[in-house]
Write a protein that holds these residues in place. Structure first.
Motif, PDB file in Angstrom:
ATOM      1  N   LEU A 155      -8.390   2.116 -16.301  1.00 21.43           N
ATOM      2  CA  LEU A 155      -9.182   2.465 -14.775  1.00 21.43           C
ATOM      3  C   LEU A 155      -8.163   1.807 -13.422  1.00 21.43           C
ATOM      4  O   LEU A 155      -7.279   2.360 -12.732  1.00 21.43           O
ATOM      5  CB  LEU A 155      -9.933   1.018 -14.205  1.00 21.43           C
ATOM      6  CG  LEU A 155     -11.900   1.926 -14.630  1.00 21.43           C
ATOM      7  CD1 LEU A 155     -13.257   0.389 -14.598  1.00 21.43           C
ATOM      8  CD2 LEU A 155     -12.172   2.839 -14.128  1.00 21.43           C
ATOM      9  N   ASP A 158      -5.115   5.098 -14.262  1.00 17.17           N
ATOM     10  CA  ASP A 158      -6.224   6.257 -13.785  1.00 17.17           C
ATOM     11  C   ASP A 158      -5.534   5.669 -11.674  1.00 17.17           C
ATOM     12  O   ASP A 158      -4.906   6.351 -11.049  1.00 17.17           O
ATOM     13  CB  ASP A 158      -7.210   6.895 -14.189  1.00 17.17           C
ATOM     14  CG  ASP A 158      -6.887   7.368 -15.650  1.00 17.17           C
ATOM     15  OD1 ASP A 158      -6.186   7.313 -15.912  1.00 17.17           O
ATOM     16  OD2 ASP A 158      -8.423   6.771 -15.579  1.00 17.17           O
ATOM     17  N   MET A 159      -5.888   4.367 -11.615  1.00 13.31           N
ATOM     18  CA  MET A 159      -5.747   4.096  -9.851  1.00 13.31           C
ATOM     19  C   MET A 159      -4.513   4.381  -9.512  1.00 13.31           C
ATOM     20  O   MET A 159      -4.001   5.104  -8.724  1.00 13.31           O
ATOM     21  CB  MET A 159      -6.406   2.404  -9.368  1.00 13.31           C
ATOM     22  CG  MET A 159      -7.065   2.515  -8.302  1.00 13.31           C
ATOM     23  SD  MET A 159      -8.158   1.937  -7.944  1.00 13.31           S
ATOM     24  CE  MET A 159      -7.144   0.171  -8.341  1.00 13.31           C
ATOM     25  N   SER A 181     -12.198   9.900  -5.991  1.00 13.52           N
ATOM     26  CA  SER A 181     -11.900   9.169  -7.460  1.00 13.52           C
ATOM     27  C   SER A 181     -11.271   7.038  -7.089  1.00 13.52           C
ATOM     28  O   SER A 181     -12.016   6.374  -8.066  1.00 13.52           O
ATOM     29  CB  SER A 181     -10.496   9.693  -7.782  1.00 13.52           C
ATOM     30  OG  SER A 181     -10.278   9.528  -8.756  1.00 13.52           O
ATOM     31  N   ARG A 185     -13.361   4.729  -8.023  1.00  7.95           N
ATOM     32  CA  ARG A 185     -12.185   3.129  -9.173  1.00  7.95           C
ATOM     33  C   ARG A 185     -12.682   1.867  -9.247  1.00  7.95           C
ATOM     34  O   ARG A 185     -13.295   0.942  -9.856  1.00  7.95           O
ATOM     35  CB  ARG A 185     -11.455   4.194  -9.487  1.00  7.95           C
ATOM     36  CG  ARG A 185     -11.421   5.227 -10.550  1.00  7.95           C
ATOM     37  CD  ARG A 185      -9.303   5.465 -10.884  1.00  7.95           C
ATOM     38  NE  ARG A 185      -9.628   6.597 -10.945  1.00  7.95           N
ATOM     39  CZ  ARG A 185     -10.314   7.512 -12.719  1.00  7.95           C
ATOM     40  NH1 ARG A 185     -10.830   6.925 -13.296  1.00  7.95           N
ATOM     41  NH2 ARG A 185     -10.480   8.856 -12.673  1.00  7.95           N
TER      42      ARG A 185
END
Length: 239
Positions: A155, A158-159, A181, A185
């Protein structure tokens, strides 16, 4: 939230699912660690322990750690196996069975946990890893890999990527997608931490029985989904 899939799923469904399950994962993470001093929501750390124990010839400990890894895998396998079976038999039960099974596992550990802590703490770790493997597989399947709830490493990765992309993608459509998105997250991370904090506070008073809360949240989520769908079906019949 649990029942919608494919094109019928919306960002709202994913957000609700992420909030509920990440809270449960955070709670299980803290309660499991405080009860048996084991990581119970992911297996990354267990791989490091396994390699260390294998190279130092502590084969009994290495075997136990290998079991932790296997039970997380087996939980993911079992969850998707149930999804595939019920998608061919009775599609409306596809996601209900794995979620209900997870709730029963948490409830059972809450009931028998104090006994198991004294005589077989490994069983607690194995059961919780199985449950979290199930949850991660289930939520990945429902959301088409958009949501994961049992650990934070991916997470944050991706963030970090998405935050950096905000500086380069200026078109409105792409930016809106990125913001949605990131919001999802951040919700997962916040609810995971909140579940952990509440789990830690309640553990001081209720011990392993704090898992009753996690079980209750899953069951309430299922009941809410069921009632909501029934109400919508009734409304459609009368239109």
């Amino acid at each position: 939230m649990f029942s919608h899939k494919g094109k019928t799923r919306t960002d709202k469904h994913n957000l609700g699912l992420a909030s509920l399950l990440s809270f449960v994962a955070g709670l299980v993470n803290v309660v499991g660690f405080m009860a048996v001093s084991k990581l119970t929501t992911n297996i990354t750390g267990h791989f490091a322990y396994f390699i260390d124990e294998a190279f130092t010839l502590r084969f009994t400990q290495a075997f136990h750690t290998a079991l932790y890894i296997f039970f997380f895998f087996f939980g993911a396998f079992f969850s998707n196996f149930m999804v595939e079976i019920y998608s061919r038999i009775r599609e409306n039960l596809v996601y209900i069975i794995p979620t209900f099974t997870e709730a029963v596992i948490l409830l059972s550990i809450g009931i028998f946990g104090n006994f198991l802590i004294k005589y077989s703490p490994d069983i607690i770790a194995l059961c919780l890893l199985f449950a979290m493997g199930m949850q991660n597989s289930l939520v990945t399947s429902i959301s088409h890999s958009v949501v994961r709830t049992t650990h934070l490493t991916g997470l944050f990765t991706d963030m970090g990527i998405e935050f950096s992309q905000l500086f380069f993608y200026k078109d409105k459509e792409h930016k809106t997608k990125l913001v949605k998105s990131i919001k999802l997250r951040l919700t997962i991370i916040w609810m995971f931490f909140l579940g952990g904090i509440i789990g830690g506070i309640l553990y001081k008073y209720f011990g392993i029985r704090t898992l009753f809360l996690g079980s209750s949240i899953l069951l309430v989520g299922l009941i809410y989904d069921f009632v909501k769908i029934r109400i919508l079906l009734i409304k459609r019949k009368h239109l």
